[in-house]
Design a protein around this motif. Sequence first.
Motif, PDB file in Angstrom:
ATOM      1  N   UNK A  23       0.827  -1.208   0.000  1.00 11.36           N
ATOM      2  CA  UNK A  23       0.000   0.000   0.000  1.00 11.36           C
ATOM      3  C   UNK A  23       0.866   1.265   0.000  1.00 11.36           C
ATOM      4  N   UNK A  24       2.091   1.144   0.534  1.00  8.91           N
ATOM      5  CA  UNK A  24       2.999   2.290   0.573  1.00  8.91           C
ATOM      6  C   UNK A  24       3.773   2.458  -0.736  1.00  8.91           C
ATOM      7  N   UNK A  25       3.565   1.533  -1.670  1.00  2.90           N
ATOM      8  CA  UNK A  25       4.133   1.723  -3.001  1.00  2.90           C
ATOM      9  C   UNK A  25       5.280   0.821  -3.384  1.00  2.90           C
ATOM     10  N   UNK A  26       5.557  -0.227  -2.574  1.00  2.67           N
ATOM     11  CA  UNK A  26       6.636  -1.155  -2.911  1.00  2.67           C
ATOM     12  C   UNK A  26       6.042  -2.494  -3.324  1.00  2.67           C
ATOM     13  N   UNK A  27       6.401  -2.994  -4.493  1.00  6.65           N
ATOM     14  CA  UNK A  27       5.903  -4.281  -4.957  1.00  6.65           C
ATOM     15  C   UNK A  27       6.423  -5.404  -4.064  1.00  6.65           C
ATOM     16  N   UNK A  28       5.573  -6.366  -3.743  1.00 11.65           N
ATOM     17  CA  UNK A  28       5.965  -7.490  -2.896  1.00 11.65           C
ATOM     18  C   UNK A  28       5.646  -8.810  -3.586  1.00 11.65           C
ATOM     19  N   UNK A  29       6.556  -9.755  -3.439  1.00 16.91           N
ATOM     20  CA  UNK A  29       6.345 -11.096  -3.968  1.00 16.91           C
ATOM     21  C   UNK A  29       5.516 -11.904  -2.975  1.00 16.91           C
ATOM     22  N   UNK A  30       4.884 -12.961  -3.469  1.00 20.61           N
ATOM     23  CA  UNK A  30       4.093 -13.820  -2.603  1.00 20.61           C
ATOM     24  C   UNK A  30       4.892 -14.900  -1.923  1.00 20.61           C
ATOM     25  N   UNK A  31       6.151 -15.095  -2.390  1.00 19.22           N
ATOM     26  CA  UNK A  31       7.001 -16.121  -1.793  1.00 19.22           C
ATOM     27  C   UNK A  31       8.462 -15.786  -2.074  1.00 19.22           C
ATOM     28  N   UNK A  32       9.353 -16.436  -1.338  1.00 21.66           N
ATOM     29  CA  UNK A  32      10.782 -16.260  -1.574  1.00 21.66           C
ATOM     30  C   UNK A  32      11.148 -16.795  -2.956  1.00 21.66           C
ATOM     31  N   UNK A  33      10.549 -17.929  -3.325  1.00 25.18           N
ATOM     32  CA  UNK A  33      10.838 -18.516  -4.633  1.00 25.18           C
ATOM     33  C   UNK A  33      10.481 -17.556  -5.760  1.00 25.18           C
ATOM     34  N   UNK A  34       9.310 -16.919  -5.651  1.00 25.09           N
ATOM     35  CA  UNK A  34       8.890 -15.959  -6.677  1.00 25.09           C
ATOM     36  C   UNK A  34       9.888 -14.805  -6.775  1.00 25.09           C
ATOM     37  N   UNK A  35      10.317 -14.304  -5.622  1.00 26.57           N
ATOM     38  CA  UNK A  35      11.290 -13.205  -5.618  1.00 26.57           C
ATOM     39  C   UNK A  35      12.621 -13.643  -6.227  1.00 26.57           C
ATOM     40  N   UNK A  36      13.101 -14.820  -5.818  1.00 29.33           N
ATOM     41  CA  UNK A  36      14.407 -15.299  -6.270  1.00 29.33           C
ATOM     42  C   UNK A  36      14.490 -15.429  -7.780  1.00 29.33           C
ATOM     43  N   UNK A  37      13.408 -15.853  -8.389  1.00 24.85           N
ATOM     44  CA  UNK A  37      13.398 -16.078  -9.832  1.00 24.85           C
ATOM     45  C   UNK A  37      13.353 -14.776 -10.628  1.00 24.85           C
ATOM     46  N   UNK A  38      13.035 -13.653  -9.936  1.00 22.55           N
ATOM     47  CA  UNK A  38      12.793 -12.400 -10.655  1.00 22.55           C
ATOM     48  C   UNK A  38      13.923 -11.384 -10.542  1.00 22.55           C
ATOM     49  N   UNK A  39      14.857 -11.568  -9.594  1.00 21.96           N
ATOM     50  CA  UNK A  39      15.803 -10.488  -9.282  1.00 21.96           C
ATOM     51  C   UNK A  39      17.246 -10.867  -9.620  1.00 21.96           C
ATOM     52  N   UNK A  40      18.100  -9.823  -9.675  1.00 25.87           N
ATOM     53  CA  UNK A  40      19.524 -10.002  -9.945  1.00 25.87           C
ATOM     54  C   UNK A  40      20.358 -10.005  -8.662  1.00 25.87           C
ATOM     55  N   UNK A  41      19.804  -9.424  -7.609  1.00 26.18           N
ATOM     56  CA  UNK A  41      20.502  -9.312  -6.335  1.00 26.18           C
ATOM     57  C   UNK A  41      19.467  -9.328  -5.225  1.00 26.18           C
ATOM     58  N   UNK A  42      19.816  -9.922  -4.088  1.00 18.53           N
ATOM     59  CA  UNK A  42      18.913  -9.989  -2.942  1.00 18.53           C
ATOM     60  C   UNK A  42      19.607  -9.398  -1.723  1.00 18.53           C
ATOM     61  N   UNK A  43      18.905  -8.530  -1.008  1.00 22.12           N
ATOM     62  CA  UNK A  43      19.366  -7.993   0.268  1.00 22.12           C
ATOM     63  C   UNK A  43      18.549  -8.648   1.379  1.00 22.12           C
TER      64      UNK A  43
END
Length: 288
Positions: free
Chosen positions: A42-62
């Motif tokens: 709601x504050x404007x940052x996109x969120x993934x539904x799972x770690x797996x979904x995030x991992x498959x989409x990004x180049x770097x993870x913090x």
Amino acid sequence: MKKIGVIGLGNMGKGMAFSLKRGGYDVLGFDAVEVTRATISQEGLACAGSIAELAEAVDMVVLSLPTSDIVEKVVLGEDGLLRHGKKGLVIVDTTTADPNSTRRIAAELKSAGIDFVDGPVSGGPKGAATATMGMVLGGDKEVIDRIEPVLSVMSGKRVHVGPVGAGHVAKLLNNLVTGTHLLISGEAARIATAAGLDPQQIFEGLSAGSAGSKVIDNFFPTWIFNGAFNSGFTMKLMRKDLRLAMNLIRETEAPTPLAKEAGRLWAKSIEGIEDPEDFNRIVQYIEK
């Protein structure tokens, strides 16, 4: 690297995520708590539904997580970053964590072509939100140089202190020194009061002398003398960090009588100062 994932959207992770977004990066967040994800979205940052979904989409993870056990689950678990991250992914762990766990994780990731950098941070929620925090980095220099543009957007100062695990050793030592300094500074304030003097005036004198430090110069006027005790960092977290520092002392067998006494007092203080309290409350602890 254009798309960055941030896992752990608490006070620190949220600040880092929005700092990266302001810096022009495409940021995808994840937090284990669904309500937190909904609020951040709601504050404007996109969120993934799972770690797996995030991992498959990004180049770097913090990573911004509470403990090494949670870091291991997030990275090495069935739905974690090791299984779902693509080759070439870089993971930066800003958690204050166990260096031994860090080295184990890095070794497992290396075989999958994923790089791991330990980059614990200092500066609290304000530093994360304003991208002014400091980072101590452990890892391969080539990897750290490659992600420097990303790190420069989320932090004010970065120091490469050695191979993987060195960043977490440096952070534990930082918090050990800070925790010890808070103890002795609290005693100095009590001595000044017992001598019939104004401890705030005395500390202005200390600040002008060789005792000046972040604890004396910043912590006391910002959170202690005014009774605010709202730094955003809890006794529970500092006790955890001091326990890890005591483990490091045992492993290295370094002669550290003062550090061991500080660790004992921090652990014993649970009898008078509860875990949710601000960590600066340690200055009020008097052993019974």
